[in-house]
Motif scaffolding. Structure first.
Motif, PDB file in Angstrom:
ATOM      1  N   VAL A  23       0.833  -1.206   0.000  1.00 22.75           N
ATOM      2  CA  VAL A  23       0.000   0.000   0.000  1.00 22.75           C
ATOM      3  C   VAL A  23       0.865   1.252   0.000  1.00 22.75           C
ATOM      4  O   VAL A  23       0.627   2.198  -0.764  1.00 22.75           O
ATOM      5  CB  VAL A  23      -0.962  -0.014   1.216  1.00 22.75           C
ATOM      6  CG1 VAL A  23      -1.638   1.334   1.396  1.00 22.75           C
ATOM      7  CG2 VAL A  23      -1.988  -1.109   1.054  1.00 22.75           C
ATOM      8  N   VAL A  24       1.877   1.270   0.841  1.00 24.94           N
ATOM      9  CA  VAL A  24       2.764   2.431   0.901  1.00 24.94           C
ATOM     10  C   VAL A  24       3.518   2.604  -0.416  1.00 24.94           C
ATOM     11  O   VAL A  24       3.667   3.724  -0.919  1.00 24.94           O
ATOM     12  CB  VAL A  24       3.744   2.304   2.095  1.00 24.94           C
ATOM     13  CG1 VAL A  24       4.833   3.347   2.022  1.00 24.94           C
ATOM     14  CG2 VAL A  24       2.979   2.430   3.398  1.00 24.94           C
ATOM     15  N   ALA A  25       3.969   1.507  -1.007  1.00 26.42           N
ATOM     16  CA  ALA A  25       4.694   1.595  -2.280  1.00 26.42           C
ATOM     17  C   ALA A  25       3.806   2.166  -3.377  1.00 26.42           C
ATOM     18  O   ALA A  25       4.244   3.020  -4.159  1.00 26.42           O
ATOM     19  CB  ALA A  25       5.213   0.219  -2.684  1.00 26.42           C
ATOM     20  N   LEU A  26       2.559   1.733  -3.436  1.00 24.99           N
ATOM     21  CA  LEU A  26       1.650   2.248  -4.462  1.00 24.99           C
ATOM     22  C   LEU A  26       1.303   3.714  -4.230  1.00 24.99           C
ATOM     23  O   LEU A  26       1.111   4.470  -5.182  1.00 24.99           O
ATOM     24  CB  LEU A  26       0.385   1.398  -4.523  1.00 24.99           C
ATOM     25  CG  LEU A  26       0.582  -0.016  -5.056  1.00 24.99           C
ATOM     26  CD1 LEU A  26      -0.712  -0.816  -4.945  1.00 24.99           C
ATOM     27  CD2 LEU A  26       1.076  -0.004  -6.493  1.00 24.99           C
ATOM     28  N   ALA A  27       1.217   4.131  -2.988  1.00 29.03           N
ATOM     29  CA  ALA A  27       0.952   5.536  -2.699  1.00 29.03           C
ATOM     30  C   ALA A  27       2.194   6.390  -2.907  1.00 29.03           C
ATOM     31  O   ALA A  27       2.097   7.571  -3.228  1.00 29.03           O
ATOM     32  CB  ALA A  27       0.451   5.681  -1.267  1.00 29.03           C
ATOM     33  N   LEU A  28       3.362   5.796  -2.732  1.00 29.93           N
ATOM     34  CA  LEU A  28       4.611   6.540  -2.814  1.00 29.93           C
ATOM     35  C   LEU A  28       5.017   6.875  -4.245  1.00 29.93           C
ATOM     36  O   LEU A  28       5.677   7.882  -4.475  1.00 29.93           O
ATOM     37  CB  LEU A  28       5.719   5.723  -2.137  1.00 29.93           C
ATOM     38  CG  LEU A  28       6.990   6.428  -1.756  1.00 29.93           C
ATOM     39  CD1 LEU A  28       6.681   7.526  -0.749  1.00 29.93           C
ATOM     40  CD2 LEU A  28       7.968   5.455  -1.157  1.00 29.93           C
ATOM     41  N   ILE A  29       4.610   6.072  -5.204  1.00 31.30           N
ATOM     42  CA  ILE A  29       5.033   6.296  -6.591  1.00 31.30           C
ATOM     43  C   ILE A  29       4.575   7.656  -7.108  1.00 31.30           C
ATOM     44  O   ILE A  29       5.402   8.465  -7.543  1.00 31.30           O
ATOM     45  CB  ILE A  29       4.573   5.137  -7.496  1.00 31.30           C
ATOM     46  CG1 ILE A  29       5.354   3.879  -7.144  1.00 31.30           C
ATOM     47  CG2 ILE A  29       4.756   5.479  -8.971  1.00 31.30           C
ATOM     48  CD1 ILE A  29       4.832   2.619  -7.810  1.00 31.30           C
ATOM     49  N   PRO A  30       3.270   7.982  -7.071  1.00 29.59           N
ATOM     50  CA  PRO A  30       2.891   9.309  -7.570  1.00 29.59           C
ATOM     51  C   PRO A  30       3.434  10.456  -6.725  1.00 29.59           C
ATOM     52  O   PRO A  30       3.746  11.523  -7.242  1.00 29.59           O
ATOM     53  CB  PRO A  30       1.357   9.289  -7.561  1.00 29.59           C
ATOM     54  CG  PRO A  30       0.977   8.160  -6.699  1.00 29.59           C
ATOM     55  CD  PRO A  30       2.104   7.189  -6.696  1.00 29.59           C
ATOM     56  N   GLU A  31       3.548  10.214  -5.415  1.00 27.89           N
ATOM     57  CA  GLU A  31       4.092  11.253  -4.541  1.00 27.89           C
ATOM     58  C   GLU A  31       5.551  11.549  -4.887  1.00 27.89           C
ATOM     59  O   GLU A  31       5.950  12.713  -4.980  1.00 27.89           O
ATOM     60  CB  GLU A  31       3.972  10.804  -3.084  1.00 27.89           C
ATOM     61  CG  GLU A  31       4.506  11.819  -2.099  1.00 27.89           C
ATOM     62  CD  GLU A  31       4.471  11.307  -0.684  1.00 27.89           C
ATOM     63  OE1 GLU A  31       3.953  12.027   0.168  1.00 27.89           O
ATOM     64  OE2 GLU A  31       4.967  10.198  -0.435  1.00 27.89           O
ATOM     65  N   ALA A  32       6.341  10.504  -5.096  1.00 31.08           N
ATOM     66  CA  ALA A  32       7.755  10.697  -5.429  1.00 31.08           C
ATOM     67  C   ALA A  32       7.909  11.408  -6.771  1.00 31.08           C
ATOM     68  O   ALA A  32       8.764  12.291  -6.919  1.00 31.08           O
ATOM     69  CB  ALA A  32       8.468   9.344  -5.460  1.00 31.08           C
ATOM     70  N   ILE A  33       7.081  11.051  -7.728  1.00 23.31           N
ATOM     71  CA  ILE A  33       7.149  11.707  -9.043  1.00 23.31           C
ATOM     72  C   ILE A  33       6.746  13.175  -8.915  1.00 23.31           C
ATOM     73  O   ILE A  33       7.406  14.064  -9.464  1.00 23.31           O
ATOM     74  CB  ILE A  33       6.260  10.957 -10.053  1.00 23.31           C
ATOM     75  CG1 ILE A  33       6.866   9.585 -10.353  1.00 23.31           C
ATOM     76  CG2 ILE A  33       6.102  11.756 -11.339  1.00 23.31           C
ATOM     77  CD1 ILE A  33       5.982   8.678 -11.175  1.00 23.31           C
ATOM     78  N   ALA A  34       5.677  13.452  -8.184  1.00 25.67           N
ATOM     79  CA  ALA A  34       5.209  14.831  -8.031  1.00 25.67           C
ATOM     80  C   ALA A  34       6.247  15.699  -7.320  1.00 25.67           C
ATOM     81  O   ALA A  34       6.538  16.814  -7.757  1.00 25.67           O
ATOM     82  CB  ALA A  34       3.888  14.853  -7.261  1.00 25.67           C
ATOM     83  N   PHE A  35       6.819  15.193  -6.239  1.00 30.45           N
ATOM     84  CA  PHE A  35       7.794  15.983  -5.503  1.00 30.45           C
ATOM     85  C   PHE A  35       9.085  16.172  -6.293  1.00 30.45           C
ATOM     86  O   PHE A  35       9.741  17.204  -6.174  1.00 30.45           O
ATOM     87  CB  PHE A  35       8.083  15.373  -4.138  1.00 30.45           C
ATOM     88  CG  PHE A  35       6.962  15.561  -3.153  1.00 30.45           C
ATOM     89  CD1 PHE A  35       6.131  16.663  -3.214  1.00 30.45           C
ATOM     90  CD2 PHE A  35       6.732  14.638  -2.167  1.00 30.45           C
ATOM     91  CE1 PHE A  35       5.098  16.846  -2.312  1.00 30.45           C
ATOM     92  CE2 PHE A  35       5.696  14.809  -1.253  1.00 30.45           C
ATOM     93  CZ  PHE A  35       4.889  15.916  -1.323  1.00 30.45           C
TER      94      PHE A  35
END
Length: 162
Positions: A23-35
Motif C-alpha cells: 500500500v505504501v509503495a503504491l501511494a509513494l510512486i505518484p508522490e515521489a514523481i510529483a515531488f
C-alpha cells in the motif's frame, strides 16, 4: 532471549507487513514523481530516492508517525538549490540534512516543538499547501480538457466527501 525478541519483531506479522508495504509503495510512486517535478529534477531520481529511503527504514526501523518519504517542504526547499547549484549539491544537502537530524535526535531537540504554538504549525502547513499548489499551476496550462475534468473531480471529492 534477545534473539527471539528480534526474530518476533521482524517475522511476527509478515502478512500485514507485506500488505502495508504494498500500500505504501503504491501511494509513494505518484508522490515521489510529483515531488521530484516540484524540486526540478527528473522523476526517476525521486523514485530512486524514495526506494532508498524505504530500504534504509526497513533495515534500521522506524516508529509510528515517522515520515519516511519525500515531503513537500523539502521539495520546495530543493527547487532553489537545484536551480542555483545543480543536481550534485542535492545529494550533499540531503546527507547533511540527515546528519543534522541524527544529531537533533541524540540531543532530544524534538521536545522544543512543544514551544511552537498550534497557530504557527497551522500557518506553516497552509503556506506549504499554497506553495505546492503554485508550483503545480504550470502543469495545468496548455493541456487537454481531460486534465481539467480530473482536477475538478479530485477537488470535488476532497470538498464534498471529507
Amino acid at each position: 532471549m534477545l534473539l527471539l525478541s528480534k526474530k518476533e519483531d521482524w517475522l511476527g506479522n509478515i502478512r500485514a507487513d507485506i500488505l502495508a508495504g504494498l500500500v505504501v509503495a503504491l501511494a509513494l510512486i505518484p508522490e515521489a514523481i510529483a515531488f521530484s517535478i516540484i524540486a526540478g529534477v527528473d522523476p526517476k531520481i525521486g523514485l530512486y530516492a524514495s526506494f532508498c529511503i524505504a530500504v534504509v527504514i526497513a533495515i534500521v526501523g522506524g516508529r509510528p508517525g515517522m515520515i519516511s518519504a519525500a515531503t513537500g517542504a523539502m521539495a520546495l526547499l530543493m527547487v532553489t538549490l537545484v536551480k542555483e547549484h545543480g543536481l550534485q549539491y542535492l545529494l550533499a544537502a540531503t546527507l547533511l540534512c540527515g546528519v543534522l537530524q541524527i544529531i537533533a535526535g541524540y540531543l532530544k531537540l524534538g521536545q522544543l516543538m512543544s514551544f511552537v504554538s498550534r497557530s504557527v504549525v497551522t500557518g506553516f502547513v497552509n503556506a506549504l499547501a499554497i506553495l505546492i499548489f503554485m508550483a503545480q499551476l504550470p502543469e495545468l496550462t496548455n493541456v487537454t480538457w481531460h486534465v481539467y475534468a480530473m482536477t475538478a473531480a479530485g477537488l470535488g471529492i476532497i470538498y464534498l466527501f471529507p
